[in-house]
Structure formats: structure tokens, C-alpha cells
Design an enzyme around this catalytic site. Structure first.
Site, PDB file in Angstrom:
ATOM      1  N   PRO A   1      10.114  54.568  -7.439  1.00 12.71           N
ATOM      2  CA  PRO A   1       8.853  54.475  -7.651  1.00 12.71           C
ATOM      3  C   PRO A   1       8.506  54.317  -9.351  1.00 12.71           C
ATOM      4  O   PRO A   1       9.098  54.962 -10.046  1.00 12.71           O
ATOM      5  CB  PRO A   1       8.294  55.988  -7.224  1.00 12.71           C
TER       6      PRO A   1
ATOM      7  N   GLY B   1       7.715  59.375 -13.415  1.00 12.58           N
ATOM      8  CA  GLY B   1       8.553  60.188 -14.208  1.00 12.58           C
ATOM      9  C   GLY B   1      10.032  60.277 -13.366  1.00 12.58           C
ATOM     10  O   GLY B   1      10.937  61.256 -13.445  1.00 12.58           O
TER      11      GLY B   1
ATOM     12  N   GLY C   1      12.470  57.815 -13.839  1.00 13.44           N
ATOM     13  CA  GLY C   1      13.460  57.089 -14.625  1.00 13.44           C
ATOM     14  C   GLY C   1      13.418  55.763 -13.916  1.00 13.44           C
ATOM     15  O   GLY C   1      14.937  55.204 -14.198  1.00 13.44           O
ATOM     16  N   SER C   2      12.871  54.941 -13.401  1.00 17.17           N
ATOM     17  CA  SER C   2      12.817  53.777 -12.872  1.00 17.17           C
ATOM     18  C   SER C   2      13.297  52.613 -14.038  1.00 17.17           C
ATOM     19  O   SER C   2      14.231  52.039 -14.002  1.00 17.17           O
ATOM     20  CB  SER C   2      11.713  53.322 -12.259  1.00 17.17           C
ATOM     21  N   SER C   3      12.599  52.804 -15.345  1.00 18.00           N
ATOM     22  CA  SER C   3      13.101  51.789 -16.205  1.00 18.00           C
ATOM     23  C   SER C   3      14.302  51.987 -16.836  1.00 18.00           C
ATOM     24  O   SER C   3      15.108  51.015 -17.145  1.00 18.00           O
ATOM     25  CB  SER C   3      11.755  51.933 -17.409  1.00 18.00           C
ATOM     26  N   ALA C   4      14.883  53.117 -16.961  1.00 20.91           N
ATOM     27  CA  ALA C   4      16.213  53.564 -17.562  1.00 20.91           C
ATOM     28  C   ALA C   4      17.153  53.059 -16.407  1.00 20.91           C
ATOM     29  O   ALA C   4      18.281  52.351 -16.597  1.00 20.91           O
ATOM     30  CB  ALA C   4      16.503  55.053 -17.493  1.00 20.91           C
ATOM     31  N   ALA C   5      16.928  53.306 -15.181  1.00 24.32           N
ATOM     32  CA  ALA C   5      17.858  53.055 -14.068  1.00 24.32           C
ATOM     33  C   ALA C   5      18.033  51.450 -13.838  1.00 24.32           C
ATOM     34  O   ALA C   5      19.046  50.902 -13.799  1.00 24.32           O
ATOM     35  CB  ALA C   5      17.376  53.551 -12.726  1.00 24.32           C
TER      36      ALA C   5
ATOM     37  N   ASP D   1      16.846  60.290 -18.711  1.00 22.37           N
ATOM     38  CA  ASP D   1      16.674  59.142 -17.897  1.00 22.37           C
ATOM     39  C   ASP D   1      18.022  58.583 -17.626  1.00 22.37           C
ATOM     40  O   ASP D   1      18.641  58.209 -16.773  1.00 22.37           O
ATOM     41  CB  ASP D   1      15.719  58.365 -17.887  1.00 22.37           C
TER      42      ASP D   1
HETATM   43  C1  MEV Z   1       8.240  64.184 -18.525  1.00 20.86           C
HETATM   44  O1  MEV Z   1       9.017  63.480 -17.418  1.00 20.86           O
HETATM   45  C2  MEV Z   1       9.060  65.365 -19.084  1.00 20.86           C
HETATM   46  C3  MEV Z   1       8.388  66.315 -20.358  1.00 20.86           C
HETATM   47  O2  MEV Z   1       9.198  67.283 -20.339  1.00 20.86           O
HETATM   48  C4  MEV Z   1       8.272  65.526 -21.546  1.00 20.86           C
HETATM   49  C5  MEV Z   1       9.817  65.019 -22.417  1.00 20.86           C
HETATM   50  O3  MEV Z   1      10.636  65.939 -21.899  1.00 20.86           O
HETATM   51  O4  MEV Z   1       9.969  64.261 -22.954  1.00 20.86           O
HETATM   52  C6  MEV Z   1       7.124  66.592 -19.742  1.00 20.86           C
END
Ligand code: MEV
Length: 321
Positions: A94, A98, A100-104, A145
Site C-alpha cells: 500500500p 508507512g 515503505g513502498s517507495s523504499a521497496a 525502510d
Molecule cells: C513513521 O513511520 C515513524 C515515525 O516514528 C517517524 C520516524 O521515525 O521518522 C513516526
């Protein structure tokens, strides 16, 4: 048939410690079995995504993804990559949640382009190049990520240092992911949390210490295979995330749906206020957790830990190219 090489790289979830990590506390992330797959064959310097359309067309100087452009530049500079490729990205991770799709995508593209150029895709190199893309996408990327996507597994990270958690994660403990569908900016949620920290620093510093203790306890639980304890620690971590102001009514309803259906633990994962909730769920309870989440109108994803990270993928073409 023309030569085609394919690579795949996993997305990730934060198991514990998000936000607290910003102030130097440890956090635990895990690569999970959702992948960005990239196939490269001979072409004219194009990168396309099945989900997002044209990302790069070097012959017409079209750059719709500056991170991937950075990857191509880096590989040209370091390994003499020519503009004779056509890369097609297909990702099941997705976007903007959060995970990590762009990193993957950057990891998998780097790996596939190196293979296409006849260079053995050393993981250290893949990490370095994909981190250049992460610096384009994020202001100050932690590196979590692209590290998890490159190396896989479960990792504890603290002040920029990553260590693998020794685990033989059992097949019957799964992670259920529910995307709330609520979009938010990680930067503004982090800024709000830091403001709250400054306003109530004595109270907050104790919450952060508790989060740190909790992560250390969780590492032991993962190493010893005590997943009932890990689940409870996730519940406690969720409480701490609520106390620093990143929960919401929608996220609470997802967390409680998972717990009611028998999850060992459930919590916000990532920045909060929206994004995803994760549940630690034994196989026998997965159907009821899925049903509960569906009853909230959401589409759950069920994943396991990916231990391997980026790798060659089979070329699944059925027709001759
Ligand atoms: C966001 O995926 C994770 C946070 O801890 C921010 C970060 O580590 O940069 C909220």
C-alpha cells in the site's frame, strides 16, 4: 526471447517504538511478505509502474519520480549503467501508509538494474543506492525502510544503528494489517508530538523511558518466541502512542476489533492519526480477525515476516517477448 531480469523487495511494518525513536529510543521494524517487483529488459530508458504510470522517460527528459531518477544517476556514475533499459514496477505494498513502498521500489529497481547491467547486486551497494532515493523522498530518512527492504528480517534500530533480532518467527503467528484509509502527513504528526513533549516534558520523558524499556523486553520476547508477551507489549505500546496523541476514534475501533476477535495484541503502526493498524494473530484466530475488519468496511492484509530481503525473482512471462 529478449533478456529480462526481475527482482523483488519487501515492504515493512514498525512493530514497536515509532515516534519514541525520534528522540533516540529503540524501535523494532520487520520486513513483511508484501513486495515491489521490478522487471528490466532492453529498452529506451523508461521506468513505468503498473500502479502509477510513467515514472521516467530519459529519452524525453520526463522525470515524474525524482527518487528513481537519483537511482539511475547513481548507477550510471558508479557502474556505467546505460540508458538502454525498460523497467516495469508492480507493487502490492500500500502506498503512503508507512509500509515503505517507495523504499521497496527503490531497492528492487536498484537490484534489477544492477543485474541487467551484468553487475552482481551486492546488498551493501543496493542499500547505499536506495538510501540516495530515500533522501530525495524524505527530509531526514531514518534508513529503516530501505534497510529492512534490502536485508529483510526483524531489526532493532536506535540512533541510526540497525541490529538484526535473532528470531525464528513461527509460521502460525501472523501479522494482520488494516489500512484505515485516513491520509495524514507524517511530518505534521511528528511535529505535534514533539510540541506535546516540550509542553509536558517531565511526564513525557517518563513515557519515552517506558517505551524504551518496552522495546528491550519485546526483543527478548521475540528471541525466546514468547508471542503472547509480545502481543501484550504491543497493547501497552498502543496505550503509550495514545498518550502522546497519535490515536483516533477510527484507529481505536480497528485496534479493538482485532483484540475482540482474539488478536494477541494490536496497535497503531507508524505515524498514527491515520495509516495502518497491525495485529499479532495466531493462525486459528485469523479468520475471525479478518471478518471483524471487513465488518468495518476495510480490506485486511495478512502477512508473515520476510527473512531474506531483496532478491532475484522469476521472470513470469508467459508469452515470448
Ligand atoms: C513513521 O513511520 C515513524 C515515525 O516514528 C517517524 C520516524 O521515525 O521518522 C513516526
Amino acid at each position: 526471447m529478449s533478456r529480462m531480469v526481475c527482482s523483488l523487495a519487501p515492504g515493512k511494518v514498525i512493530l514497536l517504538g515509532e515516534h519514541f525513536v525520534v528522540k533516540g529510543m529503540p524501535a523494532i521494524g520487520a520486513a513483511v511478505t508484501l513486495y515491489a517487483r521490478v522487471c528490466v529488459s532492453r529498452g529506451q530508458g523508461r521506468v513505468e509502474s503498473r500502479q502509477l504510470g510513467l515514472l521516467l522517460d530519459l529519452s524525453s527528459n520526463t522525470v515524474n519520480d525524482k527518487g528513481l531518477y537519483r537511482v539511475v544517476e547513481e548507477l550510471a556514475g558508479r557502474f556505467g549503467l546505460k540508458r538502454d533499459f525498460h523497467a516495469t514496477i508492480d507493487s502490492e505494498i500500500p502506498i503512503s501508509s508507512g509500509m515503505g513502498s517507495s523504499a521497496a521500489v527503490a531497492v528492487s529497481t536498484t537490484h534489477a538494474l544492477l543485474s541487467f547491467a551484468g553487475v552482481e547486486p551486492d546488498k551493501k551497494v543496493v542499500w547505499e543506492v536506495s538510501f540516495e532515493a530515500e533522501k530525495v523522498y524524505h527530509v531526514r530518512p531514518s534508513g529503516v525502510d530501505n534497510t529492512l527492504s534490502t536485508y529483510g528480517g526483524v531489526m532493532v534500530y536506535e540512533r541510526g544503528v540497525f541490529n538484526r533480532v535473532k528470531t525464528r518467527w513461527p509460521d502460525d503467528v501472523l501479522i494482520v494489517i488494516a489500512d484505515s484509509g485516513v491520509k495524514r502527513s507524517t511530518g505534521s504528526v511528528v511535529a505535534d508530538v514533539l510540541n506535546r513533549y516540550d509542553k509536558y516534558s517531565k511526564v513525557m520523558s517518563r513515557i519515552y523511558d517506558a517505551a524504551s524499556e518496552l522495546v528491550r523486553d519485546a526483543i527478548k520476547s521475540i528471541e525466546t518466541g514468547d508471542f503472547a508477551r509480545l502481543g501484550e507489549l504491543m497493547n501497552i505500546n498502543h496505550g503509550l502512542l495514545s498518550s502522546i496523541g497519535v490515536s483516533s476514534r477510527v484507529l481505536e475501533s480497528i485496534v479493538w476489533a482485532m483484540r475482540d476477535a482474539g488478536a494477541l495484541g494490536a496497535k497503531i503502526s507508524g505515524a498514527g492519526r491515520g495509516g495502518i493498524v497491525i495485529g499479532l494473530v495466531e493462525t486459528s484466530k485469523v479468520p475471525s480477525v479478518i471478518e471483524k475488519i471487513k465488518s468495518l468496511g476495510l480490506a485486511p492484509l495478512v502477512v508473515q515476516i520476510d527473512d531474506e530481503g531483496v532478491r532475484r525473482a522469476p521472470d513470469n512471462r508467459t508469452s515470448q517477448g
